[in-house]
Scaffold this motif. Structure first.
Motif, mmCIF file in Angstrom:
data_model
loop_
_atom_site.group_PDB
_atom_site.id
_atom_site.type_symbol
_atom_site.label_atom_id
_atom_site.label_comp_id
_atom_site.label_asym_id
_atom_site.label_seq_id
_atom_site.Cartn_x
_atom_site.Cartn_y
_atom_site.Cartn_z
ATOM 1 N N HIS A 1 -8.082 4.327 -7.170
ATOM 2 C CA HIS A 1 -9.475 4.645 -7.478
ATOM 3 C C HIS A 1 -9.744 4.301 -8.945
ATOM 4 O O HIS A 1 -9.151 4.894 -9.843
ATOM 5 N N GLU B 1 -4.972 -2.166 -4.686
ATOM 6 C CA GLU B 1 -6.339 -2.085 -4.172
ATOM 7 C C GLU B 1 -6.734 -0.667 -3.793
ATOM 8 O O GLU B 1 -7.914 -0.319 -3.794
ATOM 9 N N SER B 2 -5.757 0.187 -3.463
ATOM 10 C CA SER B 2 -6.069 1.551 -3.044
ATOM 11 C C SER B 2 -6.253 2.501 -4.229
ATOM 12 O O SER B 2 -6.580 3.671 -4.034
ATOM 13 N N GLY C 1 0.795 -1.224 0.000
ATOM 14 C CA GLY C 1 0.000 0.000 0.000
ATOM 15 C C GLY C 1 0.825 1.270 0.000
ATOM 16 O O GLY C 1 0.295 2.361 0.236
ATOM 17 N N GLU D 1 -0.040 3.494 -5.262
ATOM 18 C CA GLU D 1 -1.275 3.059 -5.901
ATOM 19 C C GLU D 1 -1.026 2.472 -7.286
ATOM 20 O O GLU D 1 -1.825 1.689 -7.790
#
Length: 443
Positions: free
Chosen positions: A269, A266-267, A88, A91
């Motif tokens: 957008h 996953e983070s 994380g 991105e």
């Protein structure tokens, strides 16, 4: 004009109930709508001297024109990029194709491919004295196989494994060097050969191509490699393609190479996907020495799951609103339009009810007077009118005066005047009853 303004005032007052209803629906629209995508993202790019970082800088400059901030995070290479993505820390990441296969199923499901940005040839530079036919000829040479966790080392390790050659068996001659360190060692004759992965335009590759004492060699048996390593592709490099002045390579050669893939964690957008891909398309629109114009970005490898937004972009291009509006405005409009449709579906019957409700409210102003007239009429019919008739007549005359001050739209004036007539009719009837009672002699 005054009449029109008065009618409009009556219409508004008659439908004030719509204000809290519409306010509640609009409030729900803003409450439930998804927040706008962030205008900032971090991208892992590899070494600052590498091809990934050079491409990321161009992408960063293009996105900046859209008001989007792309923060570049240097790393040790593709494997490190995947590690940062999984943790994380970023991105987005540029990853060499095939690296995703080193992840377990759960980790692979946490990343998504946005697209292939360009091809990355594998270059093998040797000194002029080296005779090279196949990889086994490198066994006794001083060789740079790529830095630790780098994409270069991943490709070379796969090629050696296909030949059942274990790099750790040659610790003295083979070194885990890559990038500028390997190039400096090769130019200083501290190495006999070195592998590099990167686009043909990369400054490091161009530097080596311009060195007359080095030679770019061809890889043979490419079809055999491709059958075992399907994430690689075959690249033909024409004579003089890298450096015409030094004629590098000095003949047509064939090499292999992965593709540089833009991967999201996953983070990330998903709504940013068309913005990122369109910026990459602009950066890559002129192609390169080995990639024709308009070839990239392209769909990511099948080994990566693809975001639905990326599939839409490759199939249909930019979303309609983003073709004509800046990304920030188009993104907001797109979100509100999605929820505005059910809002309009709810509002339509409400607005449709305005006419009947308005009509009922106006007529209610008139018809409420009939209740008292009806009561008097029934009492007269049954002969049950009690009390002083004069007092009742006086009450009705006061009501007649009040009725003169009632405001209704012009279209309802006829009903108002009918009420005036009915009220006057009832007053006259009471006067008649009063006269009859006065004419009857007292017993």
């Amino acid at each position: 004009m005054r009449r029109i303004l008065r009618d409009l005032k009556i219409l508004i007052l008659a439908n004030l109930w719509l204000v809290p209803v519409v306010a509640g629906l609009v409030g729900a629209l803003f409450y439930f709508v998804a927040p706008p995508p962030p205008m900032h993202a971090r991208m892992a790019t590899g070494a600052e001297s590498g091809g990934y970082h050079a491409f990321a800088e161009r992408l960063q400059a293009e996105l900046e024109q859209q008001g989007f901030e792309l923060e570049l995070v240097p790393s040790r290479g593709s494997r490190d990029n995947l590690a940062k993505l999984g943790a994380g820390e970023v991105e987005l990441a540029l990853v060499q194709s095939g690296q995703e296969l080193t992840l377990d199923d759960e980790a692979r499901k946490s990343i998504s491919g946005l697209g292939v940005m360009y091809r990355e040839p594998l270059w093998l530079f040797t000194t002029r004295k080296v005779k090279f036919e196949r990889l086994a000829d490198l066994l006794e040479l001083r060789l740079a196989i790529g830095g630790e966790d780098s994409g270069t080392q991943a490709v070379t390790a796969a090629l050696f494994a296909a030949n059942r050659i274990e790099p750790t068996a040659y610790p003295q001659q083979w070194q885990a060097l890559g990038g500028s360190r390997a190039a400096d060692a090769l130019l200083a004759r501290e190495l006999d050969a070195a592998f590099f992965v990167g686009p043909a335009e990369n400054a490091l590759i161009q530097r080596l191509a311009a060195e007359p004492e080095l030679r770019l060699v061809s890889l043979r048996r490419t079809e055999a490699y491709l059958a075992r390593l399907p994430y690689l592709s075959r690249l033909e490099v024409g004579e003089g393609m890298l450096d015409m002045a030094n004629n590098t390579p000095d003949r047509d050669i064939v090499t292999l190479g992965p593709v540089a893939t833009l991967v999201a964690g996953e983070s990330f957008h998903p709504s940013l996907t068309p913005l990122i891909l369109e910026a990459a398309k602009t950066v890559l629109k002129n192609g390169s020495l080995l990639d024709s114009a308009g070839s990239y970005p392209a769909k990511p490898p099948l080994s990566l799951q693809t975001l639905s937004e990326a599939d839409y972009y490759y199939d249909k291009g930019l979303p309609i609103l983003q073709r004509y509006l800046p990304f920030r405005i188009a993104s907001l409009a797109d979100r509100y339009i999605i929820l505005a449709i059910p809002l309009l579906v709810l509002l339509f019957p409400l607005f449709k009810a305005i006419g009947p409700i308005y009509q009922w409210r106006i007529r209610a102003r008139i018809y409420r007077w009939y209740k008292h007239l009806r009561e008097i009429d029934q009492q007269l019919y049954k002969g049950q009118l009690n009390g002083d008739i004069s007092a009742e007549i006086e009450r009705l005359e006061k009501l007649e005066d009040e009725l003169a001050r009632v405001e209704v739209p012009l279209s309802y004036s006829s009903e108002l005047y009918e009420l005036h007539m009915h009220l006057r009719y009832m007053i006259e009837r009471l006067h008649a009853v009063q006269r009859r009672q006065a004419a009857i002699p007292a017993p």
